[in-house]
Design an enzyme around this catalytic site. Structure first.
Site, PDB file in Angstrom:
ATOM      1  N   LYS B  98     -12.754  -9.389   3.009  1.00 45.42           N
ATOM      2  CA  LYS B  98     -12.477  -8.973   1.640  1.00 45.42           C
ATOM      3  C   LYS B  98     -11.276  -9.779   1.155  1.00 45.42           C
ATOM      4  O   LYS B  98     -10.158  -9.594   1.655  1.00 45.42           O
ATOM      5  CB  LYS B  98     -12.188  -7.473   1.568  1.00 45.42           C
ATOM      6  CG  LYS B  98     -11.744  -7.028   0.183  1.00 45.42           C
ATOM      7  CD  LYS B  98     -11.435  -5.551   0.117  1.00 45.42           C
ATOM      8  CE  LYS B  98     -10.706  -5.229  -1.184  1.00 45.42           C
ATOM      9  NZ  LYS B  98     -10.358  -3.804  -1.305  1.00 45.42           N
ATOM     10  N   GLY B 159      -5.912   2.548  -6.580  1.00 48.27           N
ATOM     11  CA  GLY B 159      -5.226   3.808  -6.341  1.00 48.27           C
ATOM     12  C   GLY B 159      -4.914   4.619  -7.590  1.00 48.27           C
ATOM     13  O   GLY B 159      -4.271   5.660  -7.507  1.00 48.27           O
ATOM     14  N   ALA B 185     -12.173  -0.112  -6.231  1.00 50.20           N
ATOM     15  CA  ALA B 185     -10.865   0.327  -6.751  1.00 50.20           C
ATOM     16  C   ALA B 185     -10.988   1.183  -8.006  1.00 50.20           C
ATOM     17  O   ALA B 185     -11.766   0.890  -8.907  1.00 50.20           O
ATOM     18  CB  ALA B 185      -9.936  -0.850  -7.047  1.00 50.20           C
TER      19      ALA B 185
END
Lengths: 67, 259
Positions: B98, B159, B185
């Site tokens: 990633k 987040g 995300a």
């Protein structure tokens, strides 16, 4: 004694120490770490013969949690 | 069966789970098992003899269904990401990487130029390259053209739990792509994962939403069910939208009323 930089901190070792000797000193069996000496990845089969030199920069890395 | 194809790997689960921010390794492992995820992300960190419990290699390797996808988090340039990828492959034995290059810790937005360059190099080297990117259709297409295995546009900031703020851009990326599009995300709730899958995403990557929930294994299971439901709905084909009502019951011949 020689002095290497291990993960950004100074570490003294007896002259002629191999990467496996360093692993013993830090208490790692070496199975779950990657080792980089002066930007060169040291594969498991080379660790017992790769001798560390004074001023070597050594990074020992593990997998931690991440997204 | 409906498999997710990534490089030469096939996965029956379309939920990819991150391993960061869990309260401890035991809870993380329970969440991974509950999620059914077959691809999980990990990060490279310096060995610390005082924090041996943070070493996730052995516990994750003990899960036979799980393939590791290391990330390059911490890299702020292409060169750093490539170096991290080489180290990660040495340790994991996994072809997946990633690519995550975010120079600014305040917003963690991916650097498109450094990401493109790192992906170009790593794809040539045979990695299965999975770049974390802004929801930019042009960049996504360019990354497909240089051999990326997938593109992983952000739903919103890492987040943040702000969900699919970029849904319209992701829709364009899905329409234009010939490789799986994975929302990575920003997801907070399972319903957002369902929506992403209904839109046609190949998978979703979730970390914080599970890790910082009150009961991570239960939340992991909820995401797994939500992803499966969304995928099933996408395959079944959603009905078209209409700007006016279209009756589902007959409106004629009712109780003697003649129309």
């Amino acid at each position: 004694m020689i002095t290497i930089e291990l993960n950004g901190k100074q570490q003294t070792l007896p002259p002629g120490s191999a990467v496996t000797d360093l692993l013993s000193i830090i208490g790692s069996d070496g199975n779950t770490v990657a080792i980089v000496v002066n930007d060169l990845i040291i594969r498991p089969d080379k660790r017992s013969t790769h001798l560390l030199q004074d001023a070597d920069r050594v990074e020992i890395l593990v997998f931690a949690g991440g997204g | 069966m409906d498999f997710l194809q990534l490089g030469s790997y096939t996965f029956s689960s379309r939920l990819i789970l991150g391993t960061g921010k869990f309260s401890n390794t035991t809870v993380m492992l329970e969440a991974v098992k509950a999620s059914g995820a077959q691809l999980v992300t990990v990060a490279l960190r310096r060995f610390n003899r005082e924090q041996l419990a943070d070493d996730l290699f052995s516990p994750l390797k003990a899960l036979p269904e799980v393939t590791l996808m290391p990330n390059t988090s911490g890299a702020s340039t292409a060169a750093e990401a490539v170096r991290a990828a080489h180290i990660a492959r040495e340790l994991s034995g996994s072809p997946f990487i990633k690519v995550e290059i975010h120079p600014n810790p305040q917003h963690l937005m991916p650097d498109p130029i450094e990401t493109y360059e790192a992906c170009r190099i790593l794809a040539k080297e045979g990695f299965f390259v999975m770049p974390y990117i802004a929801a930019d259709p042009v960049l996504a297409k360019r990354l497909e053209e240089i051999g990326c295995t997938s593109v992983m546009p952000l739903g919103s900031a890492i987040g943040s739990g702000q969900g699919l703020a970029t849904a319209e851009m992701i829709n364009i990326i899905i329409r234009e792509s010939n490789i799986p599009v994975i929302v990575d995300a920003g997801l907070r709730s399972p319903s957002e994962a369902t929506l992403a899958m209904e839109m046609g995403c190949g998978a979703v990557l979730v970390n914080s939403a599970v890790a910082v929930s009150e009961h991570p294994p239960e939340m992991a299971e909820a995401f797994a069910e939500a992803v499966a439901a969304g995928r099933k709905a996408f395959k079944a084909g959603l009905m078209p939208k209409s700007s006016s009502a279209i009756a589902t019951s007959p409106l004629t011949a009712f109780l003697g009323v003649n129309t």
